[in-house]
Design a protein around this motif. Structure first.
Motif, PDB file in Angstrom:
ATOM      1  N   GLY A  95      77.997  77.527  41.495  1.00 24.39           N
ATOM      2  CA  GLY A  95      77.588  77.416  42.824  1.00 24.39           C
ATOM      3  C   GLY A  95      78.932  76.964  43.643  1.00 24.39           C
ATOM      4  O   GLY A  95      79.515  76.240  43.341  1.00 24.39           O
TER       5      GLY A  95
ATOM      6  N   LEU B   4      48.852  80.875  41.033  1.00 23.48           N
ATOM      7  CA  LEU B   4      49.744  80.880  39.760  1.00 23.48           C
ATOM      8  C   LEU B   4      50.923  81.807  40.058  1.00 23.48           C
ATOM      9  O   LEU B   4      52.214  81.536  39.703  1.00 23.48           O
TER      10      LEU B   4
ATOM     11  N   LYS C 295      72.828  70.740  46.977  1.00 23.06           N
ATOM     12  CA  LYS C 295      73.145  71.729  46.532  1.00 23.06           C
ATOM     13  C   LYS C 295      73.701  71.942  45.469  1.00 23.06           C
ATOM     14  O   LYS C 295      74.727  70.959  45.127  1.00 23.06           O
ATOM     15  N   GLY C 296      73.587  73.054  44.627  1.00 20.82           N
ATOM     16  CA  GLY C 296      74.251  73.041  43.258  1.00 20.82           C
ATOM     17  C   GLY C 296      76.047  72.952  43.548  1.00 20.82           C
ATOM     18  O   GLY C 296      76.485  73.709  44.381  1.00 20.82           O
TER      19      GLY C 296
ATOM     20  N   PRO D 190      50.227  75.266  36.314  1.00 17.58           N
ATOM     21  CA  PRO D 190      51.252  75.035  37.665  1.00 17.58           C
ATOM     22  C   PRO D 190      51.440  73.599  37.372  1.00 17.58           C
ATOM     23  O   PRO D 190      50.816  72.795  37.515  1.00 17.58           O
TER      24      PRO D 190
ATOM     25  N   HIS E  89      64.883  73.312  44.166  1.00 17.47           N
ATOM     26  CA  HIS E  89      64.140  72.800  43.166  1.00 17.47           C
ATOM     27  C   HIS E  89      63.789  71.403  43.562  1.00 17.47           C
ATOM     28  O   HIS E  89      62.670  71.079  43.066  1.00 17.47           O
TER      29      HIS E  89
ATOM     30  N   GLU F  86      72.083  73.180  54.305  1.00 18.36           N
ATOM     31  CA  GLU F  86      71.285  72.915  53.098  1.00 18.36           C
ATOM     32  C   GLU F  86      70.743  71.351  53.012  1.00 18.36           C
ATOM     33  O   GLU F  86      69.901  71.095  52.857  1.00 18.36           O
TER      34      GLU F  86
ATOM     35  N   GLU G 221      68.321  70.713  56.018  1.00 15.52           N
ATOM     36  CA  GLU G 221      67.103  71.290  55.513  1.00 15.52           C
ATOM     37  C   GLU G 221      66.355  70.451  54.496  1.00 15.52           C
ATOM     38  O   GLU G 221      65.065  69.984  54.802  1.00 15.52           O
TER      39      GLU G 221
END
Lengths: 353, 388
Positions: free
Chosen positions: B27, B124, A72-73, A168, A202, A254, A257
């Motif tokens: 964060g 998309l 996590k950030g 994509p 991400h 997190e 997961e």
């Protein structure tokens, strides 16, 4: 500075029994008033019992050529990535440290200046590169279109660039491609590549790009690239992820997961958790009860913190993946010296306090 | 020790007439709990409030009653409040951002029938609504706008997604618009793409070349899909543009305040200062800075107690005191750096709590600290800076 290897035994059997007993202790402890029970003492001991390990974390992972550091950030990914890279280099492996996506954090931390988008020598045995979108795309274009002029014609056309943003996965693919190029490299310029990977969420998307492309667009140029990348990522002799967490509820959730998703949807094997800013237990319940206020308040709060750390470690341990705990450093800012200290402390046992 | 009248009163004052509060910060600094506590203190003082959280810790979400589906949010039940000893003079509502649903709603509202179905079904669109970086920032703002239209709470607090910098958050509407607005690209490339390979030469030569090269890069099928998607999405561009404009206006409004949240580490303080610079460059209204997790020096009485202990235990305690003090000193240095750089904004220092805030009692305590203006550290620098 101290570090605890909470569960790092390679034997599955031993792992399982220690997880079971740790789980039992954790479960039992909820029936008692947290902070004053003897069972909590037992739990704290079980978490931090020091396992006799062979060398530092990087030595335990020495067979790997690609180690993405994720989490996590704000949990300290960049710190751990830099620390592991320094440790890797100091053990004699030619190591490349990569970061992706713009903001440079590693260079300033390690050598006081940005690394730039060209592979640069940072320290003995250690190189660094900051991979940027635009350059990665251009390079991919050159490789695929064979002609630099044509590639430039496409990428210097703002309309084409805008259009390409909609394709994509192409952005992720070219970034990942630049990183993995150094892993695949037949000339073996580097023994090991350590990546400061994108944050959770991400990360899974990022690493699953080759797999998704293989499934959806067979036969395209992108799919061809995706094939070799995917093969490297799922080869557990080559790639193993390290997941960084903090001893708090959300970051641990997190991390769990992420470990699950990396394994199940990307097929990257998580090889270790790093529990950053871990609080080691210092005082037993009896010791806390034995003093008067205000000292008692101080000891109680240190103990609560240690309990939270222990609970976090136990939850991570239950996966069977080794958990390396690292205490917060008492330094103003990180530099190559303090980072090297973290790197060499990760995964080692410590002298009893 | 309470803060001198200054900070607490100024912070309260800056929030008094706010109708929207946006919390920003890196964060893991406690943005979500500060957001919820700000909504709580408003409701306590008689202003109905709503907090829109992004990714709350599970236990906190449960405590706020938003564990399940919660795009519209729900009111915090009065029994739960009573059990935690909280008396509200107005209602407090909490909700959690559901990114996919918010996007779907947006498309459904703006796109006419056949186009709507095609967009929602496109792969998309799936990427746009879930993984595209910046799209969470955008939809969070968009959601705030929707809630402002539909609901009548007197204060709405928006917790923001963690992002590397505030620019990413603030620029999200422009970036999404820029992203979706590909009129030019469509005009040039679409005809070329629609033509079969053999007849590409009939299109204008330059764009045909580019289109063909792009086909090699990304695959012709993929490019065709992109072209069709852009064609569909262009139908709702105008709607998007209006929304984004309204959102920008809302953020810059006189009654919108930003609250910067950080912790007391050097790195975070540096980050907070760069966030602040961005907010100021844009002329946005900042109500103050909340510094979470501030460690204070160990009290002298505890030191005296330690000195009267013996042997190993004493050594252990003194070592622990030394570590706490060292951290407290580093926090002070970081805070004085913050004070030095920012002397016109209230600074609210929240002490480190023993546990993460995970229930209403924790939120109540935090709201109390915010009301009181936090702790005050005897910072010489601070006095000097503020003296004049």
């Amino acid at each position: 500075m101290a570090s605890w290897a909470a569960s790092a035994t390679p034997s599955l059997e031993r792992n399982r029994s220690s997880i079971d007993s740790a789980k039992a202790v954790a479960a039992a402890s909820t029936f008692f008033i947290v902070g004053s029970s003897r069972l909590m003492d037992a739990m704290l001991r079980s978490v931090t019992s020091r396992v006799n390990l062979e060398g530092t974390m990087i030595e335990q992972l020495r067979s790997l050529r690609f180690i993405p550091i994720t989490g996590k950030g704000g949990v300290g990914k960049s710190t751990i990535a830099a620390a592991m890279a320094l440790e890797s280099a100091s053990k004699g492996a030619r190591t490349l440290l990569c970061e992706v996506g713009g903001e440079e954090r590693l260079g300033p931390m390690l050598v006081g200046s940005p690394m730039g988008s060209v592979v640069t020598s940072l320290l003995p045995n250690l190189w660094g590169v900051s991979i940027r979108q635009r350059e990665a795309l251009l390079e991919y274009g050159k490789l695929t279109l064979k002609f630099e002029a044509l590639s430039r014609a496409v990428f210097n056309n703002p309309l084409a660039r805008q259009f390409l943003r909609f394709v994509p996965s192409i952005q992720e693919l070219v970034l990942l491609g630049k990183v993995l190029f150094h892993v695949r490299d037949d000339a073996r310029r580097f023994d090991r590549v350590i990546l400061d990977a994108p944050a959770t969420g991400h990360a899974v998307g990022f690493f699953s790009v080759p797999k998704v492309l293989l499934e959806t667009v067979r036969g395209d140029a992108m799919a061809k690239e995706a094939a070799w990348m995917h093969a490297l990522l799922v080869d557990e002799r080559v790639t193993g992820a390290v997941i960084v967490a903090l001893p708090e509820e959300t970051p641990v959730n997190e991390a769990l997961e992420l470990a699950d998703q990396l394994q199940s949807s990307v097929q990257i094997r998580p090889r270790a958790f790093v529990l950053n800013r871990f609080h080691a237990p210092k005082f037993s319940a009896e010791e806390v009860e034995g003093v008067a206020e205000p000292l008692k308040g101080l000891l109680r709060s240190l103990r609560l913190r240690a309990e939270r750390s222990a609970r976090s470690a136990i939850r991570l341990q239950a996966t069977g993946i080794p958990v390396h705990c690292i205490e917060e450093l008492e330094v103003d800012h990180l530099d190559s010296r303090s980072l090297a200290a973290i790197g060499s402390a990760l995964g080692t046992k410590v002298a009893p306090r | 020790m309470m803060a001198e009248e200054g900070d607490g009163a100024r912070f309260r004052g800056a929030l008094e007439d706010a109708s929207v509060v946006v919390t920003v910060g890196g964060g893991g600094v406690g943005k979500t709990s500060v957001s919820a506590a700000l909504a709580l203190r408003a409701a306590r003082s008689g202003r109905s409030s709503l907090v829109l959280t992004i990714d709350p810790a599970r236990r906190l979400a449960d405590a706020l009653g938003i564990g399940g589906l919660g795009n519209e949010g729900s009111e915090i039940p009065s029994e739960a409040l009573a059990q935690s000893g909280i008396v509200l003079k107005a209602t407090m509502r909490a909700s959690m951002l559901d990114m996919k649903r918010s996007w779907d709603e947006l498309i459904t509202r703006h796109a006419p029938e056949p186009v709507r179905e095609r967009i929602l079904a496109s792969r998309l669109y799936a990427a746009l609504s879930t993984t595209l970086s910046g799209s969470q920032n955008y939809i969070a703002m968009e959601r705030l706008g929707v809630l402002r239209e539909r609901r009548s709470e007197s204060l709405m607090v928006l917790d923001t997604p963690p992002s590397a910098n505030t620019k990413d958050f603030l620029d999200a509407p422009d970036r999404i618009l820029d992203f979706l607005d590909s009129e030019g690209a469509r005009r040039i490339l679409l005809p070329a793409l629609r033509l079969s390979r053999g007849s590409l030469k009939v299109a204008d030569a330059g764009s045909a070349l580019v289109a063909r090269a792009m086909g090699r890069l990304a695959g012709t099928n993929t490019l065709r899909q992109v072209a069709e998607f852009l064609d569909d999405i262009s139908e709702i561009n105008e709607g998007f543009r209006k929304r984004a404009h309204a959102t920008r206006a809302l953020l810059a409004s006189d009654t919108t305040r930003f609250v910067l949240v950080t912790d007391a580490s050097q790195d975070r303080v540096r980050e907070a200062l760069s966030f602040l610079e961005t907010l100021r460059e844009r002329g946005l209204h900042v109500a103050g800075i909340v510094v979470n997790g501030v460690v204070e020096l160990v009290r002298d009485a505890a030191r005296v107690q330690a000195r009267n202990l013996r042997g190993n235990f004493r050594r252990k305690i003194e070592e622990a005191i030394g570590e706490v003090d060292a951290r407290a000193v580093r926090h002070r240095e970081a805070i004085s750096r913050l004070t030095h750089a920012v002397h016109d904004l209230p600074l609210v220092l929240i002490p480190q709590f023993d546990e993460d805030i995970h229930d209403l009692i924790g939120l109540r305590d935090l709201a109390d600290w915010l009301d009181r203006g936090g702790i005050s550290l005897p910072l010489e620098a601070r006095e000097a800076e503020r003296g004049e």
